[in-house]
Design a protein around this motif. Sequence first.
Motif, PDB file in Angstrom:
ATOM      1  N   LEU A  99       0.885  -1.158   0.000  1.00  0.00           N
ATOM      2  CA  LEU A  99       0.000   0.000   0.000  1.00  0.00           C
ATOM      3  C   LEU A  99       0.919   1.203   0.000  1.00  0.00           C
ATOM      4  N   THR A 100       0.797   2.044  -1.020  1.00  0.00           N
ATOM      5  CA  THR A 100       1.760   3.124  -1.170  1.00  0.00           C
ATOM      6  C   THR A 100       1.098   4.486  -1.277  1.00  0.00           C
ATOM      7  N   ASN A 101       1.922   5.480  -1.099  1.00  0.00           N
ATOM      8  CA  ASN A 101       1.534   6.881  -1.167  1.00  0.00           C
ATOM      9  C   ASN A 101       2.742   7.565  -1.802  1.00  0.00           C
ATOM     10  N   HIS A 102       2.544   8.265  -2.922  1.00  0.00           N
ATOM     11  CA  HIS A 102       3.708   8.889  -3.554  1.00  0.00           C
ATOM     12  C   HIS A 102       3.318  10.067  -4.435  1.00  0.00           C
ATOM     13  N   PRO A 103       4.274  10.998  -4.604  1.00  0.00           N
ATOM     14  CA  PRO A 103       4.072  12.084  -5.567  1.00  0.00           C
ATOM     15  C   PRO A 103       4.262  11.545  -6.979  1.00  0.00           C
ATOM     16  N   ILE A 104       3.808  12.281  -7.971  1.00  0.00           N
ATOM     17  CA  ILE A 104       3.918  11.831  -9.350  1.00  0.00           C
ATOM     18  C   ILE A 104       5.048  12.544 -10.073  1.00  0.00           C
ATOM     19  N   GLY A 105       5.607  11.890 -11.077  1.00  0.00           N
ATOM     20  CA  GLY A 105       6.580  12.541 -11.927  1.00  0.00           C
ATOM     21  C   GLY A 105       7.801  11.702 -12.233  1.00  0.00           C
ATOM     22  N   PHE A 106       8.587  12.184 -13.200  1.00  0.00           N
ATOM     23  CA  PHE A 106       9.801  11.524 -13.670  1.00  0.00           C
ATOM     24  C   PHE A 106      10.926  12.542 -13.832  1.00  0.00           C
TER      25      PHE A 106
ATOM     26  N   ALA B  13       8.187  16.676 -12.244  1.00  0.00           N
ATOM     27  CA  ALA B  13       7.578  16.014 -11.086  1.00  0.00           C
ATOM     28  C   ALA B  13       6.721  17.027 -10.349  1.00  0.00           C
ATOM     29  N   ALA B  14       5.616  16.546  -9.812  1.00  0.00           N
ATOM     30  CA  ALA B  14       4.740  17.402  -9.007  1.00  0.00           C
ATOM     31  C   ALA B  14       5.409  17.699  -7.674  1.00  0.00           C
ATOM     32  N   ILE B  15       5.091  18.833  -7.111  1.00  0.00           N
ATOM     33  CA  ILE B  15       5.550  19.156  -5.766  1.00  0.00           C
ATOM     34  C   ILE B  15       4.793  18.240  -4.804  1.00  0.00           C
ATOM     35  N   PRO B  16       5.499  17.484  -3.950  1.00  0.00           N
ATOM     36  CA  PRO B  16       4.798  16.590  -3.025  1.00  0.00           C
ATOM     37  C   PRO B  16       3.858  17.360  -2.097  1.00  0.00           C
ATOM     38  N   ASN B  17       2.716  16.796  -1.856  1.00  0.00           N
ATOM     39  CA  ASN B  17       1.729  17.385  -0.970  1.00  0.00           C
ATOM     40  C   ASN B  17       2.207  17.237   0.476  1.00  0.00           C
ATOM     41  N   PRO B  18       2.191  18.317   1.280  1.00  0.00           N
ATOM     42  CA  PRO B  18       2.650  18.205   2.670  1.00  0.00           C
ATOM     43  C   PRO B  18       1.778  17.275   3.513  1.00  0.00           C
TER      44      PRO B  18
END
Length: 149
Positions: free
Chosen positions: A85-92, A110-115
């Motif tokens: 089960l994962t949680n991650h920001p998107i992008g390359f 890459a998207a800025i990770p959500n705080p």
Amino acid sequence: MVTLVMATTTDPTLYGPATTLSAMENWNPGVSFHQVNGDVRLLEHDKGIVEEDHLDNRWEEATCEVVDEIIFLSKHTAVTNRPALTNHPIGFPHLKEGHAPPQGGKPGWAAIPNPRMTPWLILLKKLAQSHNLVPEFEVLLTSILARNS
């Protein structure tokens, strides 16, 4: 401002969580393409999530609602091949211009990770433990970069 949750109906493993969300108490049907619960909107459609460039702009044009954040319900294969089960920001960000990411997207971005990702990960771990999913499932804050480098 709203939080937009995007789910595809083409994959049952992704559609299940969306169905669970829409079945929650106080979840009221909205217009035909989304459901409303407070400041959360659920968008369900039959396209893949990697085909959703500028979703926030398209949502605002269609509804006059400003999107604060977008959460994509998605599935991935863990590098370890263990259930996870994962949680991650998107992008390359590691890919150079001209290289095509295997699942779509834009190289070098890459998207800025959500705080809020850290509290979500803590909650995900608690939920997994309370449903006896640990240790069978790994609960991780992941990067989609590792497999595609």
